[in-house]
Design an enzyme around this catalytic site. Sequence first.
Site, mmCIF file in Angstrom:
data_model
loop_
_atom_site.group_PDB
_atom_site.id
_atom_site.type_symbol
_atom_site.label_atom_id
_atom_site.label_comp_id
_atom_site.label_asym_id
_atom_site.label_seq_id
_atom_site.Cartn_x
_atom_site.Cartn_y
_atom_site.Cartn_z
ATOM 1 N N LEU A 15 15.994 -21.864 -2.419
ATOM 2 C CA LEU A 15 15.194 -21.146 -3.412
ATOM 3 C C LEU A 15 15.334 -21.839 -4.764
ATOM 4 O O LEU A 15 16.428 -21.956 -5.296
ATOM 5 C CB LEU A 15 15.653 -19.688 -3.529
ATOM 6 C CG LEU A 15 15.626 -18.860 -2.239
ATOM 7 C CD1 LEU A 15 16.036 -17.415 -2.532
ATOM 8 C CD2 LEU A 15 14.264 -18.906 -1.575
ATOM 9 N N ARG A 22 17.194 -19.172 -19.726
ATOM 10 C CA ARG A 22 18.321 -19.386 -20.636
ATOM 11 C C ARG A 22 18.725 -20.856 -20.791
ATOM 12 O O ARG A 22 19.635 -21.182 -21.544
ATOM 13 C CB ARG A 22 19.519 -18.548 -20.174
ATOM 14 C CG ARG A 22 19.374 -17.078 -20.573
ATOM 15 C CD ARG A 22 20.625 -16.302 -20.275
ATOM 16 N NE ARG A 22 20.779 -16.036 -18.849
ATOM 17 C CZ ARG A 22 21.946 -16.033 -18.217
ATOM 18 N NH1 ARG A 22 23.053 -16.311 -18.855
ATOM 19 N NH2 ARG A 22 21.994 -15.770 -16.923
ATOM 20 N N ASN A 171 27.178 -10.414 -4.130
ATOM 21 C CA ASN A 171 26.357 -11.317 -3.327
ATOM 22 C C ASN A 171 26.259 -12.673 -4.034
ATOM 23 O O ASN A 171 25.912 -12.741 -5.208
ATOM 24 C CB ASN A 171 24.960 -10.673 -3.206
ATOM 25 C CG ASN A 171 23.954 -11.575 -2.515
ATOM 26 O OD1 ASN A 171 24.317 -12.374 -1.649
ATOM 27 N ND2 ASN A 171 22.691 -11.430 -2.888
ATOM 28 N N ARG A 335 24.279 -57.813 -17.181
ATOM 29 C CA ARG A 335 23.021 -57.112 -16.895
ATOM 30 C C ARG A 335 22.509 -57.454 -15.487
ATOM 31 O O ARG A 335 23.051 -58.314 -14.806
ATOM 32 C CB ARG A 335 22.006 -57.454 -17.984
ATOM 33 C CG ARG A 335 22.411 -56.847 -19.343
ATOM 34 C CD ARG A 335 21.487 -57.280 -20.446
ATOM 35 N NE ARG A 335 20.093 -57.086 -20.089
ATOM 36 C CZ ARG A 335 19.080 -57.777 -20.620
ATOM 37 N NH1 ARG A 335 19.315 -58.723 -21.534
ATOM 38 N NH2 ARG A 335 17.860 -57.545 -20.228
ATOM 39 N N ALA A 425 28.668 -79.883 -29.870
ATOM 40 C CA ALA A 425 28.465 -78.603 -30.551
ATOM 41 C C ALA A 425 27.231 -78.660 -31.439
ATOM 42 O O ALA A 425 26.897 -79.702 -31.996
ATOM 43 C CB ALA A 425 29.696 -78.263 -31.385
HETATM 44 C C1 UD1 Z 1 20.229 -12.884 -7.085
HETATM 45 C C2 UD1 Z 1 20.524 -11.800 -6.059
HETATM 46 C C3 UD1 Z 1 21.864 -11.143 -6.413
HETATM 47 C C4 UD1 Z 1 22.951 -12.193 -6.457
HETATM 48 C C5 UD1 Z 1 22.572 -13.300 -7.413
HETATM 49 C C6 UD1 Z 1 23.556 -14.429 -7.333
HETATM 50 C C7 UD1 Z 1 18.374 -10.852 -5.360
HETATM 51 C C8 UD1 Z 1 17.419 -9.752 -5.552
HETATM 52 N N1 UD1 Z 1 19.475 -10.800 -6.109
HETATM 53 O O1 UD1 Z 1 20.077 -12.257 -8.335
HETATM 54 O O2 UD1 Z 1 22.178 -10.159 -5.447
HETATM 55 O O3 UD1 Z 1 24.166 -11.570 -6.870
HETATM 56 O O4 UD1 Z 1 21.276 -13.849 -7.076
HETATM 57 O O5 UD1 Z 1 23.271 -15.342 -8.339
HETATM 58 O O6 UD1 Z 1 18.179 -11.719 -4.564
HETATM 59 N N2 UD1 Z 1 14.033 -17.450 -7.118
HETATM 60 C C9 UD1 Z 1 12.850 -17.884 -6.609
HETATM 61 N N3 UD1 Z 1 11.760 -17.102 -6.726
HETATM 62 C C10 UD1 Z 1 11.785 -15.882 -7.327
HETATM 63 C C11 UD1 Z 1 13.006 -15.441 -7.849
HETATM 64 C C12 UD1 Z 1 14.123 -16.241 -7.726
HETATM 65 O O7 UD1 Z 1 12.763 -18.974 -6.056
HETATM 66 O O8 UD1 Z 1 10.741 -15.240 -7.378
HETATM 67 C C13 UD1 Z 1 15.219 -18.297 -6.985
HETATM 68 C C14 UD1 Z 1 15.769 -18.738 -8.314
HETATM 69 O O9 UD1 Z 1 15.223 -19.986 -8.693
HETATM 70 C C15 UD1 Z 1 17.257 -18.846 -8.045
HETATM 71 C C16 UD1 Z 1 17.497 -17.826 -6.933
HETATM 72 O O10 UD1 Z 1 16.244 -17.554 -6.369
HETATM 73 O O11 UD1 Z 1 17.607 -20.122 -7.529
HETATM 74 C C17 UD1 Z 1 18.132 -16.574 -7.466
HETATM 75 O O12 UD1 Z 1 17.291 -16.028 -8.431
HETATM 76 P P1 UD1 Z 1 17.837 -15.288 -9.701
HETATM 77 O O13 UD1 Z 1 16.704 -14.838 -10.533
HETATM 78 O O14 UD1 Z 1 18.893 -16.107 -10.347
HETATM 79 O O15 UD1 Z 1 18.483 -14.024 -8.990
HETATM 80 P P2 UD1 Z 1 19.396 -12.940 -9.633
HETATM 81 O O16 UD1 Z 1 18.535 -11.908 -10.248
HETATM 82 O O17 UD1 Z 1 20.423 -13.581 -10.451
#
Ligand code: UD1
Length: 459
Positions: A15, A22, A171, A335, A425
């Site tokens: 994902l 941030r 999680n 280089r 030289a």
């Molecule tokens: C998520 C988990 C949470 C966990 C935490 C750990 C869910 C609902 N919650 O929360 O339980 O403790 O990660 O860091 O899953 N992403 C997508 N598409 C989206 C949303 C997110 O690809 O629509 C990806 C983000 O790029 C990231 C990952 O999913 O790599 C997690 O997303 P993030 O928004 O950080 O999740 P949290 O709300 O922190």
Amino acid sequence: MSFSSPSSKLNIVILAAGKGTRMHSSKPKVLHALAGRPILQHVLETARKLNPSKIIVIYGFGGEAVPQALPESDITWVKQAEQLGTGHAMQQALPYLETDARTLILLGDVPLLELESCERLLAEKASLALLTVVKQNPTGYGRIVRQQQSVVAIVEHKDATETQRAIQEVNTGIMAAENAWLAQWLGRLDNRNAQQEYYLTDIVALAVADGQAVAATQSTDEWQVAGVNSKQDLAALERVYQHRYAARLLAQGVTLADPARIDVRGLLKVGRDVEIDVGCVFEGEVVIADNVRIGPYCVIRDASIGAGTTLAAYTHIDAASVAEDCRIGPYARLRPGTVLAGHAHIGNFVELKNAQVDTGSKINHLSYVGDATVGKEVNIGAGTITCNYDGVNKSRTVIEDRAFIGSDTQLVAPVTVKAGATIAAGSTITQDAPADRLTMSRVRQFTIENWKRPEKVKK
Ligand code: UD1
Ligand code: CA
């Protein structure tokens, strides 16, 4: 459908569609560099070690920048145009999953996860297995809700009750599921929650409702499951990465003047009895043979350094190869295309580019030697310059064995200095210099007898 034993075939979904607000950057979060390569690249490297039949990356924020930055052919790129939650992200992957496989879900912004943690998770015999971690401060994370010992749900921080918020087991976002089940559960997600998102974490309660045991394995290493959400996180993970790399080098027997002051941004292969002083940076693939000593503040990229060679302080080497027992630096710059045979001496403020220098030759001070072939036992005096560029074309300089080039010489390429030749030289050499002779090109010295220095005129 019930659970028998885990499918042996593995799909991996990473994902990586999130924006990373941030980070305060227009670059997608997963493309920021950790140890010199994109955060996502680290996750991909770990994923590949598991020999999956498929790697699917969900991307979104930043458009095609992410797939363009990582043009590896083994990735199935799936776009999540709108980021409606982690469950929604997984729904996009669904059409690409193999029905007879299981899926390991990884996060593109968790770069320090190691192979053994994935293997431990995949060893769980359950249709859904979670990687969890206990955090001193669990704020913001999904809480692992257990009844008796069994996991029954994950509740996101924003949806959690006070009692649930006290739970410290959270999680990590990393999980493994049987694809047949995953398809069912993902189809049943809704977004009725505090963030109006489709939560992947809701599949836990759905699994339990389906009578499926949910396994949970705890990570004992918080850094392995830590995500990058800010530049502070990135800097912290970079230090952990480098600290761990340095620890591995020490374990292999390398002497590091200070394990907190070395940066490896790639792969560093080392022989025995290698010593590395502080502040050195290694990039790309660097191979260092036995008994090499590297002084402080050297930058070495895509290079091999032969046994017994010493690199003094502030030596920079880029795409070059150095054989055994050479002495290089301080302040030397090698280089791309430079090849040094054994026992060469390259001293301070010497720049070599695409120069092949044979055994025992010395270029000790203030020289530029580019596009040159230098033979054995050649001595190149201070301030020698190969004029390799006429403004349009590059030409080669050939300096044969045992030639001696006097200081402050310009060798205007193409030109050859034959074996054993001596160049006086201060010469500008535009034609080939014959073997074993003294060749010079300079104005003869003369003195003006009645000359006087001008004196200040008083007004
Ligand atoms: C998520 C988990 C949470 C966990 C935490 C750990 C869910 C609902 N919650 O929360 O339980 O403790 O990660 O860091 O899953 N992403 C997508 N598409 C989206 C949303 C997110 O690809 O629509 C990806 C983000 O790029 C990231 C990952 O999913 O790599 C997690 O997303 P993030 O928004 O950080 O999740 P949290 O709300 O922190
Ligand atoms: Ca996160």
